[in-house]
Design a protein around this motif. Structure first.
Motif, PDB file in Angstrom:
ATOM      1  N   ALA A  76       0.829  -1.206   0.000  1.00  0.00           N
ATOM      2  CA  ALA A  76       0.000   0.000   0.000  1.00  0.00           C
ATOM      3  C   ALA A  76       0.866   1.259   0.000  1.00  0.00           C
ATOM      4  CB  ALA A  76      -0.937  -0.007   1.201  1.00  0.00           C
ATOM      5  N   GLU A  77       1.964   1.246   0.760  1.00  0.00           N
ATOM      6  CA  GLU A  77       2.875   2.397   0.773  1.00  0.00           C
ATOM      7  C   GLU A  77       3.594   2.554  -0.557  1.00  0.00           C
ATOM      8  OE1 GLU A  77       5.547   1.912   4.020  1.00  0.00           O
ATOM      9  OE2 GLU A  77       3.948   1.850   5.515  1.00  0.00           O
ATOM     10  N   CYS A  78       3.865   1.447  -1.218  1.00  0.00           N
ATOM     11  CA  CYS A  78       4.604   1.482  -2.483  1.00  0.00           C
ATOM     12  C   CYS A  78       3.719   1.943  -3.634  1.00  0.00           C
ATOM     13  CB  CYS A  78       5.174   0.099  -2.775  1.00  0.00           C
ATOM     14  SG  CYS A  78       6.063  -0.021  -4.318  1.00  0.00           S
ATOM     15  N   ILE A  79       2.459   1.567  -3.611  1.00  0.00           N
ATOM     16  CA  ILE A  79       1.581   1.857  -4.743  1.00  0.00           C
ATOM     17  C   ILE A  79       1.080   3.297  -4.746  1.00  0.00           C
ATOM     18  CG2 ILE A  79      -0.704   1.254  -3.881  1.00  0.00           C
ATOM     19  CD1 ILE A  79       0.710  -0.083  -7.080  1.00  0.00           C
ATOM     20  N   THR A  80       1.053   3.960  -3.591  1.00  0.00           N
ATOM     21  CA  THR A  80       0.550   5.321  -3.517  1.00  0.00           C
ATOM     22  C   THR A  80       1.363   6.295  -4.377  1.00  0.00           C
ATOM     23  OG1 THR A  80      -0.329   4.880  -1.322  1.00  0.00           O
ATOM     24  CG2 THR A  80      -0.044   7.189  -1.928  1.00  0.00           C
ATOM     25  N   PRO A  81       2.691   6.294  -4.332  1.00  0.00           N
ATOM     26  CA  PRO A  81       3.427   7.216  -5.224  1.00  0.00           C
ATOM     27  C   PRO A  81       3.282   6.867  -6.699  1.00  0.00           C
ATOM     28  CG  PRO A  81       4.883   6.375  -3.498  1.00  0.00           C
ATOM     29  CD  PRO A  81       3.600   5.637  -3.392  1.00  0.00           C
ATOM     30  N   LEU A  82       3.007   5.604  -7.015  1.00  0.00           N
ATOM     31  CA  LEU A  82       2.832   5.237  -8.416  1.00  0.00           C
ATOM     32  C   LEU A  82       1.521   5.773  -8.979  1.00  0.00           C
ATOM     33  CD1 LEU A  82       4.045   1.515  -8.333  1.00  0.00           C
ATOM     34  CD2 LEU A  82       5.270   3.501  -9.193  1.00  0.00           C
ATOM     35  N   ARG A  83       0.521   5.943  -8.127  1.00  0.00           N
ATOM     36  CA  ARG A  83      -0.767   6.472  -8.566  1.00  0.00           C
ATOM     37  C   ARG A  83      -0.742   7.981  -8.756  1.00  0.00           C
ATOM     38  NH1 ARG A  83      -4.666   4.492  -4.066  1.00  0.00           N
ATOM     39  NH2 ARG A  83      -4.538   6.731  -3.819  1.00  0.00           N
ATOM     40  N   LEU A  84       0.132   8.673  -8.078  1.00  0.00           N
ATOM     41  CA  LEU A  84       0.122  10.135  -8.053  1.00  0.00           C
ATOM     42  C   LEU A  84       0.221  10.778  -9.442  1.00  0.00           C
ATOM     43  CD1 LEU A  84      -0.021  12.633  -6.273  1.00  0.00           C
ATOM     44  CD2 LEU A  84       2.468  12.547  -6.104  1.00  0.00           C
ATOM     45  N   PRO A  85       1.147  10.378 -10.319  1.00  0.00           N
ATOM     46  CA  PRO A  85       1.198  11.037 -11.636  1.00  0.00           C
ATOM     47  C   PRO A  85      -0.089  10.878 -12.437  1.00  0.00           C
ATOM     48  CG  PRO A  85       3.162   9.717 -11.281  1.00  0.00           C
ATOM     49  CD  PRO A  85       2.236   9.430 -10.153  1.00  0.00           C
ATOM     50  N   PHE A  86      -0.738   9.719 -12.319  1.00  0.00           N
ATOM     51  CA  PHE A  86      -1.977   9.503 -13.056  1.00  0.00           C
ATOM     52  C   PHE A  86      -3.112  10.342 -12.479  1.00  0.00           C
ATOM     53  CE2 PHE A  86       0.495   5.602 -13.661  1.00  0.00           C
ATOM     54  CZ  PHE A  86       0.589   5.618 -15.040  1.00  0.00           C
ATOM     55  N   GLN A  87      -3.130  10.497 -11.174  1.00  0.00           N
ATOM     56  CA  GLN A  87      -4.140  11.340 -10.558  1.00  0.00           C
ATOM     57  C   GLN A  87      -3.963  12.791 -10.971  1.00  0.00           C
ATOM     58  OE1 GLN A  87      -3.604  10.436  -6.409  1.00  0.00           O
ATOM     59  NE2 GLN A  87      -5.339   9.015  -6.379  1.00  0.00           N
ATOM     60  N   VAL A  88      -2.730  13.272 -10.968  1.00  0.00           N
ATOM     61  CA  VAL A  88      -2.457  14.662 -11.365  1.00  0.00           C
ATOM     62  C   VAL A  88      -2.863  14.879 -12.823  1.00  0.00           C
ATOM     63  CG1 VAL A  88      -0.605  16.333 -11.778  1.00  0.00           C
ATOM     64  CG2 VAL A  88      -0.650  15.021  -9.654  1.00  0.00           C
TER      65      VAL A  88
END
Length: 110
Positions: A76-88
């Motif tokens: 869960a900690e690892c996947i959160t930064p991977l989602r950030l560019p797509f959310q932005v």
């Protein structure tokens, strides 16, 4: 060099060209005469980039699957930064769409 690159790319070529069936060998000879080697090399480099990206993606996917099975909290900690560019990118897309719609409505009201 040009012929080797074209022969490597000819394997991927469909048997029909421009809507008519033609044998592969005359088509390859025609392409050798007309196509600059830079275009052929660029096509090979693009194909290589796609293949490497696929291999890297498969490695990342298997690593994340292993991490998800063994330690869900770390996953869960690892996947959160991977989602950030797509959310932005999604928020920027939605925001620009809203701005364009508002501008269009304001132009029609004038």
């Amino acid at each position: 060099m040009k012929l080797i690159l074209l022969l490597a790319l000819a394997v991927l070529m469909p048997p029909t060209y421009a809507g008519r069936t033609r044998p592969r060998l005359p088509l390859i000879r025609e392409l050798v005469r007309k196509t600059p080697w830079q275009n052929i090399a660029a096509g090979g480099a693009a194909a290589g980039t796609v293949i490497v990206a696929s291999k890297v993606g498969n490695g990342v996917e298997s690593g994340l699957q292993t991490m998800a099975c063994k330690n869900p909290d770390t996953f869960a900690e690892c996947i959160t930064p991977l989602r950030l560019p797509f959310q932005v990118a999604f928020y920027i897309l939605i925001g620009s769409g809203v701005v364009l719609i508002v501008r269009l409505c304001l132009r029609r009201n004038k």
